[in-house]
Every structure is written in C-alpha cells, then in structure tokens.
Design a protein around this motif. Sequence first.
Motif, PDB file in Angstrom:
ATOM      1  N   ALA A   1      35.411  -0.036 -14.036  1.00  0.00           N
ATOM      2  CA  ALA A   1      36.486   0.401 -14.924  1.00  0.00           C
ATOM      3  C   ALA A   1      36.176   0.049 -16.369  1.00  0.00           C
ATOM      4  CB  ALA A   1      37.809  -0.234 -14.491  1.00  0.00           C
ATOM      5  N   SER A   2      35.608  -1.136 -16.578  1.00  0.00           N
ATOM      6  CA  SER A   2      35.245  -1.565 -17.936  1.00  0.00           C
ATOM      7  C   SER A   2      34.120  -0.713 -18.504  1.00  0.00           C
ATOM      8  CB  SER A   2      34.828  -3.040 -17.903  1.00  0.00           C
ATOM      9  OG  SER A   2      34.365  -3.464 -19.158  1.00  0.00           O
ATOM     10  N   ILE A   3      33.121  -0.432 -17.683  1.00  0.00           N
ATOM     11  CA  ILE A   3      32.000   0.401 -18.134  1.00  0.00           C
ATOM     12  C   ILE A   3      32.490   1.802 -18.495  1.00  0.00           C
ATOM     13  CG2 ILE A   3      29.859   1.521 -17.389  1.00  0.00           C
ATOM     14  CD1 ILE A   3      29.294  -0.997 -15.689  1.00  0.00           C
ATOM     15  N   LEU A   4      33.366   2.360 -17.681  1.00  0.00           N
ATOM     16  CA  LEU A   4      33.897   3.704 -17.942  1.00  0.00           C
ATOM     17  C   LEU A   4      34.730   3.743 -19.215  1.00  0.00           C
ATOM     18  CD1 LEU A   4      34.922   4.768 -14.331  1.00  0.00           C
ATOM     19  CD2 LEU A   4      33.172   5.839 -15.750  1.00  0.00           C
ATOM     20  N   GLN A   5      35.500   2.705 -19.436  1.00  0.00           N
ATOM     21  CA  GLN A   5      36.329   2.668 -20.647  1.00  0.00           C
ATOM     22  C   GLN A   5      35.455   2.639 -21.899  1.00  0.00           C
ATOM     23  OE1 GLN A   5      39.006  -0.682 -20.906  1.00  0.00           O
ATOM     24  NE2 GLN A   5      40.311   0.324 -22.397  1.00  0.00           N
ATOM     25  N   ALA A   6      34.364   1.883 -21.834  1.00  0.00           N
ATOM     26  CA  ALA A   6      33.468   1.778 -22.993  1.00  0.00           C
ATOM     27  C   ALA A   6      32.529   2.968 -23.112  1.00  0.00           C
ATOM     28  CB  ALA A   6      32.659   0.487 -22.902  1.00  0.00           C
ATOM     29  N   ASN A   7      32.302   3.681 -21.997  1.00  0.00           N
ATOM     30  CA  ASN A   7      31.329   4.780 -21.989  1.00  0.00           C
ATOM     31  C   ASN A   7      31.900   5.971 -21.231  1.00  0.00           C
ATOM     32  OD1 ASN A   7      28.768   3.129 -22.990  1.00  0.00           O
ATOM     33  ND2 ASN A   7      29.721   1.926 -21.346  1.00  0.00           N
ATOM     34  N   PRO A   8      32.841   6.678 -21.835  1.00  0.00           N
ATOM     35  CA  PRO A   8      33.494   7.800 -21.143  1.00  0.00           C
ATOM     36  C   PRO A   8      32.546   8.938 -20.786  1.00  0.00           C
ATOM     37  CG  PRO A   8      34.112   7.746 -23.468  1.00  0.00           C
ATOM     38  CD  PRO A   8      33.391   6.467 -23.197  1.00  0.00           C
ATOM     39  N   GLU A   9      31.352   8.976 -21.389  1.00  0.00           N
ATOM     40  CA  GLU A   9      30.377  10.022 -21.074  1.00  0.00           C
ATOM     41  C   GLU A   9      29.367   9.589 -20.020  1.00  0.00           C
ATOM     42  OE1 GLU A   9      30.738  13.061 -22.382  1.00  0.00           O
ATOM     43  OE2 GLU A   9      32.550  12.212 -23.294  1.00  0.00           O
ATOM     44  N   LEU A  10      29.662   8.517 -19.305  1.00  0.00           N
ATOM     45  CA  LEU A  10      28.750   8.010 -18.286  1.00  0.00           C
ATOM     46  C   LEU A  10      28.421   9.107 -17.259  1.00  0.00           C
ATOM     47  CD1 LEU A  10      27.355   5.364 -17.173  1.00  0.00           C
ATOM     48  CD2 LEU A  10      29.349   5.157 -15.666  1.00  0.00           C
ATOM     49  N   ASP A  11      27.118   9.252 -16.973  1.00  0.00           N
ATOM     50  CA  ASP A  11      26.678  10.300 -16.047  1.00  0.00           C
ATOM     51  C   ASP A  11      26.429   9.796 -14.634  1.00  0.00           C
ATOM     52  OD1 ASP A  11      26.348  12.683 -17.841  1.00  0.00           O
ATOM     53  OD2 ASP A  11      25.019  11.289 -18.883  1.00  0.00           O
ATOM     54  N   ALA A  12      25.899   8.580 -14.504  1.00  0.00           N
ATOM     55  CA  ALA A  12      25.466   8.135 -13.178  1.00  0.00           C
ATOM     56  C   ALA A  12      25.587   6.626 -13.046  1.00  0.00           C
ATOM     57  CB  ALA A  12      24.027   8.563 -12.916  1.00  0.00           C
ATOM     58  N   LEU A  13      25.718   6.198 -11.796  1.00  0.00           N
ATOM     59  CA  LEU A  13      25.845   4.778 -11.478  1.00  0.00           C
ATOM     60  C   LEU A  13      24.973   4.467 -10.270  1.00  0.00           C
ATOM     61  CD1 LEU A  13      27.427   2.122 -12.128  1.00  0.00           C
ATOM     62  CD2 LEU A  13      29.206   2.938 -10.565  1.00  0.00           C
ATOM     63  N   TRP A  14      24.105   3.460 -10.402  1.00  0.00           N
ATOM     64  CA  TRP A  14      23.234   3.021  -9.304  1.00  0.00           C
ATOM     65  C   TRP A  14      23.653   1.617  -8.884  1.00  0.00           C
ATOM     66  CZ3 TRP A  14      20.451   3.639  -5.247  1.00  0.00           C
ATOM     67  CH2 TRP A  14      19.467   2.735  -4.857  1.00  0.00           C
ATOM     68  N   ILE A  15      23.801   1.422  -7.574  1.00  0.00           N
ATOM     69  CA  ILE A  15      24.295   0.159  -7.030  1.00  0.00           C
ATOM     70  C   ILE A  15      23.365  -0.275  -5.900  1.00  0.00           C
ATOM     71  CG2 ILE A  15      26.321  -1.016  -6.069  1.00  0.00           C
ATOM     72  CD1 ILE A  15      27.948   1.470  -7.087  1.00  0.00           C
ATOM     73  N   PRO A  16      22.895  -1.528  -5.882  1.00  0.00           N
ATOM     74  CA  PRO A  16      21.879  -1.925  -4.904  1.00  0.00           C
ATOM     75  C   PRO A  16      22.406  -2.266  -3.518  1.00  0.00           C
ATOM     76  CG  PRO A  16      22.384  -3.770  -6.319  1.00  0.00           C
ATOM     77  CD  PRO A  16      23.156  -2.598  -6.867  1.00  0.00           C
ATOM     78  N   GLU A  17      23.717  -2.187  -3.307  1.00  0.00           N
ATOM     79  CA  GLU A  17      24.289  -2.479  -1.994  1.00  0.00           C
ATOM     80  C   GLU A  17      25.637  -1.781  -1.867  1.00  0.00           C
ATOM     81  OE1 GLU A  17      27.087  -4.496  -2.431  1.00  0.00           O
ATOM     82  OE2 GLU A  17      26.588  -4.957  -4.506  1.00  0.00           O
ATOM     83  N   ALA A  18      26.168  -1.764  -0.649  1.00  0.00           N
ATOM     84  CA  ALA A  18      27.335  -0.928  -0.370  1.00  0.00           C
ATOM     85  C   ALA A  18      28.673  -1.588  -0.685  1.00  0.00           C
ATOM     86  CB  ALA A  18      27.323  -0.500   1.094  1.00  0.00           C
ATOM     87  N   GLY A  19      28.736  -2.921  -0.625  1.00  0.00           N
ATOM     88  CA  GLY A  19      30.007  -3.593  -0.900  1.00  0.00           C
ATOM     89  C   GLY A  19      30.524  -3.299  -2.285  1.00  0.00           C
ATOM     90  N   SER A  20      29.649  -3.401  -3.276  1.00  0.00           N
ATOM     91  CA  SER A  20      30.049  -3.093  -4.654  1.00  0.00           C
ATOM     92  C   SER A  20      30.341  -1.610  -4.827  1.00  0.00           C
ATOM     93  CB  SER A  20      28.960  -3.540  -5.639  1.00  0.00           C
ATOM     94  OG  SER A  20      28.842  -4.949  -5.654  1.00  0.00           O
ATOM     95  N   ALA A  21      29.649  -0.774  -4.062  1.00  0.00           N
ATOM     96  CA  ALA A  21      29.893   0.667  -4.162  1.00  0.00           C
ATOM     97  C   ALA A  21      31.318   1.013  -3.757  1.00  0.00           C
ATOM     98  CB  ALA A  21      28.891   1.432  -3.290  1.00  0.00           C
ATOM     99  N   GLU A  22      31.894   0.244  -2.822  1.00  0.00           N
ATOM    100  CA  GLU A  22      33.273   0.500  -2.405  1.00  0.00           C
ATOM    101  C   GLU A  22      34.234   0.349  -3.580  1.00  0.00           C
ATOM    102  OE1 GLU A  22      34.314  -1.916   0.930  1.00  0.00           O
ATOM    103  OE2 GLU A  22      32.669  -1.178   2.188  1.00  0.00           O
TER     104      GLU A  22
END
Length: 339
Positions: A211-232
């Motif tokens: 949520a913080s990243i999106l607020q600071a970067n509304p044009e964000l294109d992609a997100l990479w996460i190294p595990e599934a818990g954080s992806a939830e």
Amino acid sequence: MKRFVLPGVAASVVVAVSLGTAGSASAQSAFQCEPGETYIMNVMVSGHPYWVPVYQGFKQAAEAMGCETVFSGTPDYDITKQIASFEQDLVKAPAGILLHPMQSDPFIEPINRAIENGVEIVTFAADSPKSNRTAYITSDNVAEATFAAEEIVAQVGESGQYAVLENPGQSNHDLRVTALIDYMEANYPDMELVGRQATNQDSNAAYRATASILQANPELDALWIPEAGSAEGAVAAVLEADADVLIMHADVTPTTLEHIKAGNIHMALNPNQGMQGFMGFMTAFLAAHPDMIDPFNDYQISGYNPMQIPFIDNGFAVITQENADAFDLNAYMEGRDPS
C-alpha cells in the motif's frame, strides 16, 4: 505445464535410477534401512502448506526402502526455536536430517556438531553453505529470477517501474530478489526499481508495504515477491487500491492459487516440491551410508564423507490460470497419509 530443469537435476535423477536398477540383487538390497532406522525432516513455520508435498516425496522414497520418517520443526518464524527443535531431533539419534534452515550462519555450528556425532545433514530450499552439510537440494533461484524478469518485461515492456518485497536472511529468498534486480539492471536499464521492502513472509506486513509503495508510485507496473505468504498481503493491497499491477511470486499457497485462478496474480514459479523431498531423502540416505560410494577421489585420505553434492536442482513449474488446478493441495492429498 512447462518445466524448467537445469542439468543438475537430470544428472541426479540418472544417478538415482542407475542405483535403483543395479543389476545384482546384492546392489539392490543395499538400498534398505535397518529396523528402526529413522530420517527426520526439520522446518520452520511447520504449518506452512509448502512443506506438505515435500514431506510426501520424502516419505515416498523412505517407504520404498523400508525406512521410518518424522516431520519436525517449529510452528514459529523464529531461528532460536528452530535450532532448539533441531537439537531435540538430534537427541533421537536419527540416521539423517533433511533441514530447511531459516538462516544460514546460525545453523553452521549445530549442523557441524550433528555430523561429528554421526547424524548426516542435507539442506533443502534454503542452505547453510558454510556448514559441512553433505548436499543441498533446491530449485535454481537465479533461473527463477531470470524467468520472472523476462516475463515482467514481456508483459509491461522494457521501460517501466517495478518493486520487490523481500525476506532478508533466508538464502533462497535473498537470491530470488537480488538476482532479479541485477538482471534488470544489466539487461533492461529503463526498468526502474521504485520500491524494496522487507516483509519477512508476513502477509500483514506485505499489505502495508505494498500500500505504501503504491501510494508513492501510482504508476507501478509490476511486483516481484520471493515467497507466497507476502504475496497474499500484496495482492490484497493491489486489489483494494484498484491498481493495474502485474504480480509474480515464487512458491504457492492455497490462497495465492485462488488469486491466480481469478487473474489477480499473473503467475507463480513453484519449485517441484515432491522431487525436492524425494531427492532430499535419497541424498540423506546415501550420506548415512557412505560405504556404498567410492567416488575415485581422495576422500579416504582426507577423511570426509564421499557423499558430497554441492547442489541438486529439483526444477520449478510455472503456475498460470491454465494449469492452476494441477496445484490444488487438497486434491493432491486425497488418499494420502498426512502424518
């Protein structure tokens, strides 16, 4: 389903098949446990669904050879508690332990002491490379990161913004993140890293971080996460913000699988867990029976266990909407003994 397997796993499978189909009865009989011979699989966050197929593969190999297995570890994400559970396992004097070390360096001394006392140790999914463990079984984390980077660029273009969540201190997660960043910098310099936050497999922390990243970067294109818990947590934040962000992550949980089916997560890169457990048992067994191996080197002079495999690649699968049903954990466990 696409599978990505480097030569290491092919070689390991050939070795396993060759050993298992040796021509003489005496060679075959060597692949049997003594009565009561036990192997333990020790993990952190023991209730996580990731371990279920791994332990099934571990048991499958053990049962074929008349060996006993125990699933062990700690329900907590706590390195001190995992080491304590490992120490308790050693009291049971198993022949070997297949270990997922939460952090690499704190396990160096416990692993080395276990081996000195006659308990062989193989690591899987995460490693303690400075220890004396005899083998390491995992998917190729650099290959996963490279695949993820290329897929992100294929979907959003060679110019854009991306962010990563991470879990510092766990070797495989660290490599999945750093390798992707390095690959982007080397090959797609117009892809800008605009966010990098530690969420430590905590879905609530991931929700807040995303949520913080999106607020600071509304044009964000992609997100990479190294595990599934954080992806939830990350996907929940993206959906709440009604943002158009391509999400990719490693591993899978029932929750993220449902999001893949719904199109909320683009895809997941999942290690071949059953193979990870199966080969984990095989290498632990061979480490505990080094008299079966004569590798034509100086092991007798040097005094080390001849069963030394620095890395076996168990491969990974790409999970998409099209093949998601094949990764339904409940369906996989139908008719299987979970214990």
